[in-house]
Design an enzyme around this catalytic site. Structure first.
Site, PDB file in Angstrom:
ATOM      1  N   ALA A 291     -30.528  49.467   1.795  1.00 25.80           N
ATOM      2  CA  ALA A 291     -31.103  47.962   2.267  1.00 25.80           C
ATOM      3  C   ALA A 291     -31.592  47.336   0.796  1.00 25.80           C
ATOM      4  CB  ALA A 291     -32.213  48.104   2.998  1.00 25.80           C
TER       5      ALA A 291
ATOM      6  N   GLY B 190     -29.293  45.491  -1.232  1.00 26.39           N
ATOM      7  CA  GLY B 190     -28.667  44.269  -1.535  1.00 26.39           C
ATOM      8  C   GLY B 190     -29.349  43.090  -1.543  1.00 26.39           C
TER       9      GLY B 190
ATOM     10  N   ARG C 265     -25.283  35.680  -0.440  1.00 28.04           N
ATOM     11  CA  ARG C 265     -24.436  34.313   0.387  1.00 28.04           C
ATOM     12  C   ARG C 265     -25.381  34.046   1.657  1.00 28.04           C
ATOM     13  NH1 ARG C 265     -19.328  37.892   1.321  1.00 28.04           N
ATOM     14  NH2 ARG C 265     -20.662  39.400   0.616  1.00 28.04           N
TER      15      ARG C 265
ATOM     16  N   GLY D 290     -12.910  48.939   1.850  1.00 29.20           N
ATOM     17  CA  GLY D 290     -12.273  50.123   1.149  1.00 29.20           C
ATOM     18  C   GLY D 290     -11.472  50.607   2.206  1.00 29.20           C
TER      19      GLY D 290
ATOM     20  N   ASN E 153     -23.174  39.347   6.070  1.00 28.82           N
ATOM     21  CA  ASN E 153     -23.196  38.596   4.700  1.00 28.82           C
ATOM     22  C   ASN E 153     -23.638  37.289   4.495  1.00 28.82           C
ATOM     23  OD1 ASN E 153     -22.563  40.976   3.046  1.00 28.82           O
ATOM     24  ND2 ASN E 153     -20.502  41.025   4.215  1.00 28.82           N
TER      25      ASN E 153
ATOM     26  N   ARG F 251     -49.772  29.454  29.693  1.00 33.69           N
ATOM     27  CA  ARG F 251     -50.344  29.792  28.420  1.00 33.69           C
ATOM     28  C   ARG F 251     -50.802  31.315  28.504  1.00 33.69           C
ATOM     29  NH1 ARG F 251     -53.616  25.267  25.621  1.00 33.69           N
ATOM     30  NH2 ARG F 251     -53.837  27.036  24.177  1.00 33.69           N
TER      31      ARG F 251
ATOM     32  N   LYS G 171     -54.204  27.853  31.196  1.00 32.17           N
ATOM     33  CA  LYS G 171     -54.506  28.748  30.055  1.00 32.17           C
ATOM     34  C   LYS G 171     -55.345  29.774  30.387  1.00 32.17           C
ATOM     35  CE  LYS G 171     -57.519  28.773  27.246  1.00 32.17           C
ATOM     36  NZ  LYS G 171     -58.740  28.453  26.369  1.00 32.17           N
TER      37      LYS G 171
ATOM     38  N   TYR H 261     -54.683  19.947  33.475  1.00 32.47           N
ATOM     39  CA  TYR H 261     -54.947  21.122  32.742  1.00 32.47           C
ATOM     40  C   TYR H 261     -55.901  22.069  33.181  1.00 32.47           C
ATOM     41  CZ  TYR H 261     -56.733  23.648  28.636  1.00 32.47           C
ATOM     42  OH  TYR H 261     -57.293  24.660  27.942  1.00 32.47           O
TER      43      TYR H 261
ATOM     44  N   ALA I  36     -53.790  16.012  41.888  1.00 28.98           N
ATOM     45  CA  ALA I  36     -52.946  15.621  40.868  1.00 28.98           C
ATOM     46  C   ALA I  36     -54.013  14.985  39.510  1.00 28.98           C
ATOM     47  CB  ALA I  36     -52.016  14.447  41.340  1.00 28.98           C
TER      48      ALA I  36
END
Ligand code: UD1
Ligand code: CA
Length: 453
Positions: free
Chosen positions: A9, A11, A15, A138, A226, A332, A350, A365, A379
């Site tokens: 790892a 390299g 690119r 290769g 790559n 949440r 939440k 909320y 509401a």
């Protein structure tokens, strides 16, 4: 047989045009190197060595505390053979060494298991693929009898060798002691001036080894990343695999190409997932769960018969059986719907418990709140949980009814069966069974509208 794994790892990943080391780029939400490490672990090796280079400290930090990993730095990238050589002094007990690549994320455990199994008695195993376009790889050179003789790199190959379409994936499994010897004999007199790992193969053949060649079920297993285009291609291939598996396991996907799983999903029977859903982290679905289009589920547990309508975001939350959520709802962290709850559009919840059968249907909320059973939240109701410095709790008893557009100023308790009149600002506890309201008296007066002069 004791297996050691060496993961290259080092390299640079030029690119990628990125400040992030290549192996830290994510596929299905997990760093490329993480995929390779997890695959290595599935083989139960006695040691895993990661050879790092560019951006090394950042790479190590991501895997900090994972005790089964050993790290070796390759300061200068002098070739794949040189890289493996850096790992050799660290390997202590492995008899066979499997070489993997930090930027080749989708190799299957089964493919590697059969490669390793084929080399059980000190053999030399090589993973190859046959490609329509072998350019850059290769090439595998075989003799007239079909036995593998050597690997020739693209840049060193003759015109005739370039026509070979069987290529080296780079993944090999070799006896440790022999590998150390062969690596010691490598030279860098080749077109790239590098120490090629691939050259050890010809040395093994010279030493009488019969190379055991295996091929993966799909060439994708050997593909490296790559650039960002290849990253996206492998992401799609991986997502397609996950989607296929979910369907095999009995999940209905409205479009398998429009689901993204960036973690683990477990599920019961007859779940249905509509388009453009993202599943992140650990997600558990019960039986008959339905998820509408454009939802994000992150670390969530959904019980039997839960229905999530379109465009919901659910994170670190639990949705109890037969609850209905959305469209356009946000659960949440710490939201817990006990069951049979209705959470409607533009509702945010939440760190709150919503009791059995309770409803929060529109524009609310709810934070740091305990809602009992059979409660109706009108509401626009807001729990005012934050005073600018601290968070405070709201408790709402069973069967309470909160009129629309009320503000519940925490800390505050609404008793069982209490009713809160619409538009109230409730700053003191509201007793059980009573109607509490803080509404200004309604008056009507004679009045004339102004007119334009
Ligand atoms: C290598 C193989 C080639 C094979 C191809 C498959 C050699 C000499 N050639 O070529 O036969 O078809 O992979 O993709 O092995 N690396 C290091 N340190 C180094 C050099 C490389 O850690 O000094 C790592 C890279 O990060 C990369 C991997 O080794 O993950 C392969 O290196 P790369 O230079 O891309 O090899 P190729 O030239 O593609
Ligand atoms: Ca190279």
């Amino acid at each position: 047989m004791k297996l050691g794994v060496v993961i290259l790892a080092a390299g640079q990943g030029t690119r990628m045009k990125s400040d992030l080391p290549k192996v830290l780029h994510r596929l299905a939400g997990k760093p490329l190197l993480g995929h390779v490490i997890d695959c290595a672990r599935s083989l139960s090796p006695v040691e895993i060595v990661v050879v790092y280079g560019h951006g090394g400290e950042r790479v190590r930090a991501v895997f900090d505390g994972q005790q089964d990993l050993q790290w070796v730095e390759q300061a200068e990238q002098l070739g794949t053979g040189h890289a493996v050589q850096q790992a050799m002094p660290v390997l202590k007990t492995a008899e066979q060494v499997l070489i993997l690549y930090g930027d080749v994320p989708l190799t299957r455990s089964e493919t590697l298991q059969s490669l390793v199994a084929a080399t059980e008695h000190q053999g030399f195993g090589l993973l190859t693929v046959t490609l329509d376009n072998p350019t850059g790889y290769g090439r595998i050179v075989r003799n007239d009898g079909g036995r593998v003789q050597r690997i020739v790199e693209q840049k060193d190959a003759s015109a005739e060798e370039l026509t070979i379409d069987e290529v080296n994936t780079g993944i090999m499994c070799v006896p440790r002691e022999r590998l150390a010897e062969w690596l010691g004999g490598l030279s860098n007199s080749n077109a790239q001036g590098e120490y090629y790992l691939t050259d050890v193969l010809a040395m093994a053949v010279a030493d009488g080894f019969d190379i055991q060649v295996q091929q993966p079920a799909s060439a994708v297993e050997a593909e490296g990343v790559n650039n960002r285009g290849q990253l996206a291609t492998l992401e799609r291939a991986h997502q397609r695999d996950i989607a296929e598996q979910l369907m095999v396991d009995g999940v209905t996907l409205r479009d398998p190409s429009r689901l993204d799983v960036r973690g683990r999903v477990t599920h019961g029977r007859d779940c249905e997932i509509d388009i453009n859903v993202i599943i992140d982290g650990d997600v558990t679905l019960g039986n008959r769960v339905r998820i509408g289009a454009n939802c994000v589920l992150r670390n969530a547990v959904l019980g039997d018969d839960v229905e999530i309508l379109e465009n919901c975001v659910i994170e670190d939350a639990t949705v109890g059986a037969a609850s209905k959520v959305g469209p356009f709802a946000r659960l949440r962290p710490g939201a817990e719907l006990v069951g049979e709850a209705h959470i409607g559009n533009f509702v945010e919840i939440k760190k709150s418990v919503v009791g059995l059968g309770s409803k929060v249907n529109h524009l609310s909320y709810i934070g740091d709140t305990e809602i009992g059973e059979g409660v109706n939240i009108g509401a626009g109701t807001i729990t005012c949980n934050y005073d600018g410095a601290n968070k405070h709790k709201t408790v709402i008893g069973d069967r309470a009814f909160i009129g629309s557009n009320s503000a519940l100023v925490a800390p505050v308790t609404i008793g069982e069966n209490a009713t809160v009149g619409a538009g109230s600002v409730i700053g003191k506890d509201a007793p059980a069974d009573k109607l509490t309201l803080t509404r200004a008296k309604q008056v009507s007066v004679d009045w004339r509208r102004p007119t334009k002069k």
